[in-house]
Design an enzyme around this catalytic site. Structure first.
Site, short mmCIF file in Angstrom:
data_model
loop_
_atom_site.label_atom_id
_atom_site.label_comp_id
_atom_site.label_asym_id
_atom_site.label_seq_id
_atom_site.Cartn_x
_atom_site.Cartn_y
_atom_site.Cartn_z
CE1 TYR A 124 -11.51 6.98 5.96
CE2 TYR A 124 -11.14 5.07 7.34
CZ TYR A 124 -11.02 5.70 6.13
OH TYR A 124 -10.40 5.05 5.09
CE LYS A 161 -7.88 6.49 7.88
NZ LYS A 161 -7.69 5.59 6.74
CD GLU A 201 -3.11 6.15 -1.11
OE1 GLU A 201 -2.61 5.94 0.01
OE2 GLU A 201 -3.88 7.11 -1.34
CG LEU A 218 -4.15 8.37 4.40
CD1 LEU A 218 -5.08 9.56 4.54
CD2 LEU A 218 -4.77 7.16 5.07
#
Ligand code: PLP
Length: 284
Positions: A32, A147, A179, A204
Site C-alpha cells: 500500500y 510497505k 522507527e 520503512l
C-alpha cells in the site's frame, strides 16, 4: 458518501466489493501507499509511485495499472470527493484465487483499491501539543522496508502505547530505536545534530523522511543516519516523527520522561514549516 476506486471502477463506498478469496484479505499479500493531499493536490506522488514499484518488485507482485494511470485515478478520487486536505490510501493485492500458500498463476488480475480520507494536516492538533511515546520491542518481521499491509504488530504496539498513557510507540531492536508504528523516528542532540536510523530492512524508507532530510540539508543542519538508543533519546534536546499523514510531528515525552523543555522544539518546528511550504509548492 465517499466514492472509492475498486479495480477499474469508481463506486460508492457502500457498493464496493472485494472477493473473500483475495490474497490481501487471506494472506496480507498486498502492498500500500498513503499520499497526502494539500490544497486538493497530491504531495510527492512520484516518490510514492517509486516506492510502490519497489515494494511490488520485492514481492514479485504486479500492478495492473501503470504509474500514470494511478496518478490520474488519485486525482480523480480527490476531485470526486472534494478533498482539500487529507490523504489517498492505495492498496494493491496479488488478486483472488483458491486459498494456497503458493502464488496464483501470474495472469491473475491484481486487486487495486483506493479511497480518500479527510484529515487536518497543516493545523493538526498534535503538531501544536507534540506527542508522547512509549518504547516497545520491535517484533515485526525482517522486511520492514517493504510497505505491506501486515500491520497487526504495529497496531498492537499502538494500543500498548495507549495503555501506557502515550500516543504512539517507538520500536526497539537490540535496544536501538528502529522507527514508530507508522512513522520514522528522530532525535536532535544537544549539539543540534539530527539523528535518525539509517536505511535498511529494519525500517520503512519514508517518503517524508527523504524530503525532510533534504530540508535539513538546505537549512545547513547536521544529520547523522545511524541507530540511536533510548538512553540517547532521553538526553536529546528535541525529538520528532515524520510520515505522510503526520508531516513533521514533535515528540515531547518518551517513556514518561520529558524531552527537552517538554514542548515542540525549534528545529522540529522549522523543519515542519519548511516541509509544508515545499510540499505546497511541489504538490500536483
Ligand atoms: N515507517 C512506517 C512503519 C510507516 O508505516 C510509515 C508510513 O506509513 C512511515 C515510516 C513513514 O513513511 P512515509 O513518510 O512515506 O509516510
Amino acid at each position: 458518501m465517499r466514492t472509492v476506486f475498486v479495480s477499474g471502477k469508481y463506486v460508492e463506498e457502500t457498493e464496493a466489493q472485494v472477493s473473500v478469496f483475495d490474497r490481501g484479505f487471506l494472506f496480507a499479500d498486498a502492498v500500500y501507499e498513503v499520499t497526502s493531499v494539500l490544497d486538493g493536490k497530491l504531495v510527492d506522488f512520484g516518490g510514492h509511485a517509486r516506492r510502490l514499484a519497489r515494494s511490488l518488485k520485492a514481492l514479485d507482485m504486479k500492478c495492473d495499472m501503470e504509474p500514470a494511470a494511478l496518478l490520474e485515478m488519485h486525482r480523480e478520487l480527490v476531485a470526486r470527493n472534494n478533498v482539500e486536505e487529507g490523504l489517498v490510501y492505495l492498496q494493491v493485492t496479488r488478486g483472488a484465487a483458491d486459498r494456497d500458500f503458493a502464488f496464483p498463476a501470474p495472469e491473475t488480475s491484481s486487486t487495486i483499491v483506493a479511497f480518500t480520507q479527510e484529515k487536518p494536516l497543516v493545523n493538526a492538533e498534535q503538531a501544536k501539543t507534540g506527542i508522547k511515546i512509549a518504547t516497545l520491542d520491535d517484533l515485526r518481521w525482517g522486511l520492514c522496508d517493504i510497505k505491506t499491509v501486515q500491520l497487526l504488530y504495529p497496531s498492537l504496539a499502538k494500543m500498548e502505547a495507549r495503555k501506557k498513557g502515550a500516543d504512539d510507540a517507538w520500536l526497539l531492536r537490540d535496544g536501538m530505536v528502529t522507527e514508530g508504528t507508522s512513522n520514522n523516528a528522530y532525535i536532535v542532540t544537544q549539539d543540534g545534530v539530527i539523528v535518525t536510523r539509517d536505511l535498511s530492512h529494519a525500517i520503512l524508507h519514508g517518503i517524508t523522511r527523504k524530503a525532510v532530510l533534504h530540508c535539513a540539508h538546505v537549512l545547513d543542519l547536521k544529520v547523522e543516519e545511524r541507530p540511536f538508543s533510548v538512553a540517547e533519546a532521553f538526553e536529546a534536546s528535541e525529538a520528532f516523527i515524520t510520515a505522510a499523514a503526520a508531516f513533521v510531528t514533535p515528540v515531547v515525552e518518551i517513556d514518561g520522561r520529558t524531552v527537552g523543555r517538554g514542548s515542540p522544539g525549534p528545529v522540529t518546528q522549522k523543519l515542519r514549516e519548511i516541509y509544508i511550504a515545499e510540499s505546497q509548492k511541489a504538490a500536483i
